[in-house]
Design a protein around this motif. Structure first.
Motif, short mmCIF file in Angstrom:
data_model
loop_
_atom_site.label_atom_id
_atom_site.label_comp_id
_atom_site.label_asym_id
_atom_site.label_seq_id
_atom_site.Cartn_x
_atom_site.Cartn_y
_atom_site.Cartn_z
N ARG A 149 -0.71 30.60 -3.63
CA ARG A 149 -2.00 30.49 -4.13
C ARG A 149 -2.17 30.65 -5.60
N ARG A 150 -2.45 29.89 -6.56
CA ARG A 150 -2.49 30.01 -7.89
C ARG A 150 -3.86 29.47 -8.28
N ILE A 151 -4.74 29.98 -8.46
CA ILE A 151 -6.21 29.33 -8.96
C ILE A 151 -7.01 30.07 -9.67
N ASN A 152 -7.79 29.21 -10.62
CA ASN A 152 -8.62 29.92 -11.55
C ASN A 152 -9.68 28.91 -11.79
N LEU A 153 -10.76 29.50 -12.56
CA LEU A 153 -11.86 28.19 -12.78
C LEU A 153 -12.01 28.18 -14.36
N GLY A 154 -12.21 26.89 -14.60
CA GLY A 154 -12.63 26.50 -15.88
C GLY A 154 -11.40 26.17 -16.76
N LEU A 155 -10.12 26.56 -16.67
CA LEU A 155 -9.26 26.60 -17.69
C LEU A 155 -8.55 25.02 -17.56
N PHE A 156 -9.23 24.03 -17.67
CA PHE A 156 -8.93 22.81 -17.61
C PHE A 156 -7.85 22.35 -18.90
N ILE A 215 2.28 25.38 -1.52
CA ILE A 215 1.70 25.84 -3.02
C ILE A 215 0.19 25.36 -2.99
N SER A 216 -0.81 26.06 -3.26
CA SER A 216 -2.04 25.71 -3.48
C SER A 216 -2.52 26.09 -4.95
N VAL A 217 -2.76 25.01 -5.69
CA VAL A 217 -3.27 25.55 -7.21
C VAL A 217 -4.58 24.56 -7.43
N SER A 218 -5.47 25.10 -8.47
CA SER A 218 -6.83 24.46 -8.47
C SER A 218 -7.18 25.31 -10.05
N TRP A 219 -7.89 24.24 -10.77
CA TRP A 219 -8.79 24.69 -11.73
C TRP A 219 -10.08 25.09 -11.40
N LEU A 220 -10.43 24.93 -10.07
CA LEU A 220 -11.85 24.97 -9.65
C LEU A 220 -12.11 26.06 -8.83
N SER A 221 -11.61 27.13 -8.97
CA SER A 221 -11.82 28.35 -8.08
C SER A 221 -12.90 29.43 -8.82
N PRO A 222 -13.86 29.96 -8.11
CA PRO A 222 -14.62 30.93 -8.85
C PRO A 222 -13.87 32.25 -9.18
N ILE A 223 -12.80 32.52 -8.52
CA ILE A 223 -11.80 33.50 -8.92
C ILE A 223 -10.57 33.43 -9.37
N LYS A 224 -9.89 34.22 -10.08
CA LYS A 224 -8.29 34.33 -10.27
C LYS A 224 -7.55 34.70 -9.18
N VAL A 225 -6.79 33.79 -8.79
CA VAL A 225 -5.81 34.37 -7.68
C VAL A 225 -4.31 33.87 -7.95
N ARG A 226 -3.67 34.95 -7.88
CA ARG A 226 -2.15 34.79 -8.23
C ARG A 226 -1.31 35.37 -7.25
N GLU A 227 -1.26 34.86 -5.99
CA GLU A 227 -0.68 35.42 -4.68
C GLU A 227 0.36 34.76 -4.12
#
Length: 323
Positions: A149-156, A215-227
């Motif tokens: 999972r590699r997700i974060n918020l707002g870094l479009f 692999i799950s990736v997103s720019w829409l997460s409220p938290i930063k995940v690098r797992e």
């Protein structure tokens, strides 16, 4: 120790990190920092002393500059890199090297013809955590799955979608650990409102080895995940890049139910739950510093290139994007 005179092209988020690393270690001498946005050059001048050039072409005419660091949007990499190669410059390029495989092959061929080096900054290849996993992956037994999972918020990103922006890191790590020979792939991706590029994606890959990678990736997460979770028949691991202890090893493997009767399965499940946890002591250094040092030794000592790795990752990205 010889200093290599260089130019940094692009002084955004990652360009700032590149400049800090170059200035700190002194392997390279920063001749100039160039950005089409003049305000970025002014920001760089607050921290570093360097010569101002009017254009990229003027920089390339300076024969004293041996290396170019291209830290610009991905769609610009091919043209900037090709011009630099034709001007006889070694290249350090932010990932991805190019946005298609044909252009990447062309750049490597042009560089080879001129005895020049290309180093694409797949930065996690040089991290202590990935280095540890790579050195110890055989102790996991038969690998069953890798889930990331590699997700974060707002870094479009306006120039690439979330797969080329984020999943590229996971694909790079997977290739380093187990290879990236894809047998089957399915991809679900989705845009957000009217934004032009896909903002989230779920990717399922079956490798030729039988390993399943999700692999799950997103720019829409409220938290930063690098797992990343790696499951083997003997051991499992959780690699969490945002934690201080980046790796936890669990001394218990994946339970395959059909191999056991009920009593044996129960004992195995208890063993799994009680499996010993280990937090390895990793070396302390920055991945970017190690990546830049690798580039330095490539130039001066004809060190090995990550060419094949880079090409495999770009090919995988194309396959996934078409799925």
């Amino acid at each position: 120790m010889k200093k290599i005179k260089c130019a940094i092209i692009g002084y955004g988020y990652w360009g700032i990190n590149i400049a800090k690393s170059l200035d700190k270690w002194g392997l390279f001498e920063i001749e100039t920092i160039f950005d089409e946005d003049i305000s970025r050059i002014k920001e760089a001048q607050k921290l570093y002393q360097f010569k101002i050039y009017s254009s990229y072409e003027e920089i390339l005419k300076n024969d004293a500059i041996e290396a170019i660091f291209i830290i610009t949007p991905p769609q610009t990499h091919y043209q900037l890199a090709k011009k630099a190669i034709m001007a006889e410059k070694h290249l350090f390029v932010e990932k991805p090297l190019t946005t298609n495989l044909k252009e990447a092959y062309e750049l490597y061929e042009l560089a080879s013809q001129r005895n020049l080096k290309i180093h694409c900054d797949h930065v996690f290849l040089y991290s202590p955590a990935v280095g540890y996993l790579k050195s110890n992956i055989e102790s996991f037994g038969e690998l069953v799955y890798i889930h990331s999972r590699r997700i974060n918020l707002g870094l479009f990103q306006s120039n690439v979608d979330v797969i080329w922006d984020l999943a590229i890191h996971d694909l790079s790590i997977i290739d380093a650990l187990v290879g990236l020979e894809i047998k089957k792939v399915s991809t679900f991706s989705k845009k957000y409102q009217s934004y032009p590029n896909d903002a989230l994606a779920n990717i399922s890959i079956e490798l030729e080895s039988g390993i399943i990678a999700t692999i799950s990736v997103s720019w829409l997460s409220p938290i930063k995940v690098r797992e990343m979770i790696i499951g083997g028949s003997k051991k499992s691991a959780v690699y969490d890049d945002v934690q201080r202890d980046k790796i936890r090893i669990y001394d218990a493997g994946v339970v395959i139910k059909d191999e056991f009767d009920k009593d044996t399965l129960f004992a195995k499940m208890v063993e799994y739950r009680l499996g010993q946890e280990e937090v390895p002591n990793l070396p302390s250094y920055m991945s970017l510093d190690a990546s830049i040092e690798t580039f330095y030794h490539m130039i001066l000592q004809n060190g090995p290139s990550n060419r094949d790795h880079v090409l495999r990752v770009i090919e995988a990205l194309e396959i996934i994007s078409k799925a």
